[in-house]
Motif scaffolding. Sequence first.
Motif, PDB file in Angstrom:
ATOM      1  N   ILE A  56      16.920 -14.113 -14.326  1.00  0.00           N
ATOM      2  CA  ILE A  56      17.159 -13.021 -13.472  1.00  0.00           C
ATOM      3  C   ILE A  56      16.642 -13.473 -11.914  1.00  0.00           C
ATOM      4  N   PHE A  57      17.521 -13.489 -11.072  1.00  0.00           N
ATOM      5  CA  PHE A  57      17.415 -13.962  -9.719  1.00  0.00           C
ATOM      6  C   PHE A  57      16.792 -12.904  -8.858  1.00  0.00           C
ATOM      7  N   CYS A  58      15.373 -13.197  -8.274  1.00  0.00           N
ATOM      8  CA  CYS A  58      14.681 -12.265  -7.501  1.00  0.00           C
ATOM      9  C   CYS A  58      13.819 -13.265  -6.490  1.00  0.00           C
ATOM     10  N   SER A  59      14.569 -13.234  -5.260  1.00  0.00           N
ATOM     11  CA  SER A  59      13.918 -14.004  -4.090  1.00  0.00           C
ATOM     12  C   SER A  59      12.534 -13.469  -3.728  1.00  0.00           C
ATOM     13  N   LEU A  60      12.317 -12.401  -3.863  1.00  0.00           N
ATOM     14  CA  LEU A  60      11.066 -11.685  -3.389  1.00  0.00           C
ATOM     15  C   LEU A  60      10.375 -12.172  -2.075  1.00  0.00           C
ATOM     16  N   ASN A  61      10.885 -11.949  -0.888  1.00  0.00           N
ATOM     17  CA  ASN A  61      10.325 -12.528   0.064  1.00  0.00           C
ATOM     18  C   ASN A  61       8.944 -12.017   0.445  1.00  0.00           C
ATOM     19  N   SER A  62       8.346 -12.776   1.112  1.00  0.00           N
ATOM     20  CA  SER A  62       6.703 -12.605   1.562  1.00  0.00           C
ATOM     21  C   SER A  62       6.756 -11.233   2.460  1.00  0.00           C
ATOM     22  N   LYS A  63       7.856 -11.002   3.224  1.00  0.00           N
ATOM     23  CA  LYS A  63       8.052  -9.773   4.261  1.00  0.00           C
ATOM     24  C   LYS A  63       8.457  -8.386   3.602  1.00  0.00           C
ATOM     25  N   ALA A  64       8.601  -8.615   2.354  1.00  0.00           N
ATOM     26  CA  ALA A  64       9.444  -7.410   1.422  1.00  0.00           C
ATOM     27  C   ALA A  64       8.141  -6.661   0.582  1.00  0.00           C
ATOM     28  N   GLY A  65       7.140  -6.085   1.382  1.00  0.00           N
ATOM     29  CA  GLY A  65       6.074  -5.756   0.689  1.00  0.00           C
ATOM     30  C   GLY A  65       6.574  -4.664  -0.580  1.00  0.00           C
ATOM     31  N   PHE A  66       7.373  -3.711  -0.254  1.00  0.00           N
ATOM     32  CA  PHE A  66       7.926  -2.583  -1.014  1.00  0.00           C
ATOM     33  C   PHE A  66       8.558  -3.211  -2.309  1.00  0.00           C
ATOM     34  N   ILE A  67       9.008  -4.335  -2.171  1.00  0.00           N
ATOM     35  CA  ILE A  67       9.645  -5.090  -3.675  1.00  0.00           C
ATOM     36  C   ILE A  67       8.596  -5.716  -4.402  1.00  0.00           C
ATOM     37  N   GLN A  68       7.515  -6.315  -3.769  1.00  0.00           N
ATOM     38  CA  GLN A  68       6.419  -6.740  -4.304  1.00  0.00           C
ATOM     39  C   GLN A  68       5.541  -6.001  -5.109  1.00  0.00           C
ATOM     40  N   ASP A  84      -6.560  -3.633   5.311  1.00  0.00           N
ATOM     41  CA  ASP A  84      -5.127  -2.997   5.587  1.00  0.00           C
ATOM     42  C   ASP A  84      -4.152  -3.895   5.022  1.00  0.00           C
ATOM     43  N   THR A  85      -4.526  -5.039   4.149  1.00  0.00           N
ATOM     44  CA  THR A  85      -3.505  -5.983   3.706  1.00  0.00           C
ATOM     45  C   THR A  85      -3.511  -5.681   2.115  1.00  0.00           C
ATOM     46  N   ALA A  86      -2.457  -5.759   1.552  1.00  0.00           N
ATOM     47  CA  ALA A  86      -1.985  -5.648   0.080  1.00  0.00           C
ATOM     48  C   ALA A  86      -1.535  -6.990  -0.276  1.00  0.00           C
ATOM     49  N   TYR A  87      -1.938  -7.618  -1.488  1.00  0.00           N
ATOM     50  CA  TYR A  87      -1.690  -8.815  -2.029  1.00  0.00           C
ATOM     51  C   TYR A  87      -1.355  -8.450  -3.531  1.00  0.00           C
ATOM     52  N   MET A  88      -0.236  -9.304  -3.759  1.00  0.00           N
ATOM     53  CA  MET A  88      -0.037  -9.349  -5.393  1.00  0.00           C
ATOM     54  C   MET A  88      -1.122  -9.905  -6.128  1.00  0.00           C
ATOM     55  N   PRO A  89      -1.389  -9.416  -7.453  1.00  0.00           N
ATOM     56  CA  PRO A  89      -2.795  -9.735  -7.975  1.00  0.00           C
ATOM     57  C   PRO A  89      -2.461 -11.367  -8.299  1.00  0.00           C
ATOM     58  N   GLY A  90      -3.542 -12.097  -8.482  1.00  0.00           N
ATOM     59  CA  GLY A  90      -3.550 -13.524  -8.594  1.00  0.00           C
ATOM     60  C   GLY A  90      -3.579 -14.175  -7.416  1.00  0.00           C
ATOM     61  N   LYS A  91      -3.528 -15.641  -7.437  1.00  0.00           N
ATOM     62  CA  LYS A  91      -3.637 -16.382  -6.157  1.00  0.00           C
ATOM     63  C   LYS A  91      -2.551 -17.413  -6.358  1.00  0.00           C
ATOM     64  N   PHE A  92      -2.211 -18.045  -5.273  1.00  0.00           N
ATOM     65  CA  PHE A  92      -1.506 -19.428  -5.261  1.00  0.00           C
ATOM     66  C   PHE A  92      -2.469 -20.370  -4.957  1.00  0.00           C
ATOM     67  N   LEU A  93      -2.481 -21.318  -5.929  1.00  0.00           N
ATOM     68  CA  LEU A  93      -3.325 -22.772  -5.863  1.00  0.00           C
ATOM     69  C   LEU A  93      -2.185 -23.746  -5.125  1.00  0.00           C
ATOM     70  N   GLU A  94      -2.845 -24.278  -3.962  1.00  0.00           N
ATOM     71  CA  GLU A  94      -2.178 -25.234  -3.083  1.00  0.00           C
ATOM     72  C   GLU A  94      -2.413 -26.684  -3.806  1.00  0.00           C
ATOM     73  N   ASP A  95      -1.556 -27.360  -3.393  1.00  0.00           N
ATOM     74  CA  ASP A  95      -1.382 -28.857  -3.833  1.00  0.00           C
ATOM     75  C   ASP A  95      -2.524 -29.536  -2.814  1.00  0.00           C
TER      76      ASP A  95
END
Length: 152
Positions: A56-68, A84-95
Motif C-alpha cells: 500500500i503506497f504511503c509517501s508520508l511527507n515529513s511536513k504532513a503532520g496530520f497524516i503522520q 511544541d513539537t510532535a514526533y512519530m514514536p521511535g527514532k531513525f538510526l543514521e548510518d
Amino acid sequence: MGVSTESLKGLPLLPPGIYHFRFDGFKPKLSKGKDSTNFNADLKVINHPSLNDSQIFCSLNSKAGFIQLALVHSLGLQMEVEGDTAYMPGKFLEDTSDPDNVEKWQYDGPMKGRTGRLEVYERSYQNKKQSTIKQFFCAIAGCTEKHPTELG
C-alpha cells in the motif's frame, strides 16, 4: 539484461475498500524539492483472502503532520511530544558512515509490526490510475482528534 514488459506497468492496483495492514518500517528519501523527507511507510495488506502482502503506497511527507498522526493513531499509538513539537514514536538510526543520507536511515520503534485499518480508493494522477489511501481508522479508544477522511 531485460525485464518483462508486464513489470514496466508497476504494482497492480488495490481494489477500493477497507483493508487491514501491517506497518513494516520506512524507506525514506528526500522529496523532489529536497526541503523535506518522504518517509515512504512500508504498509502491507494482511488478513485478506487473496491480497495478503500487497504493498500500500504511503509517501508520508515529513511536513504532513496530520497524516503522520492519522497513521500513528491507526496503529493504536500516540505521537511523542516534546515542547511544541510532535514526533512519530521511535527514532531513525543514521548510518554512521553517511549520517546525512536519509535513504540509509533505519527506523527503530514501537510502530514496526503493528497493525491497523485504512481505506483505499482509486484516483487518476498524471493520466494513470493509482490506489490511494483515503483514510486511516483511529485505534485509540476515546480519541477526540479530528482525523482526515479524504487524504488523497
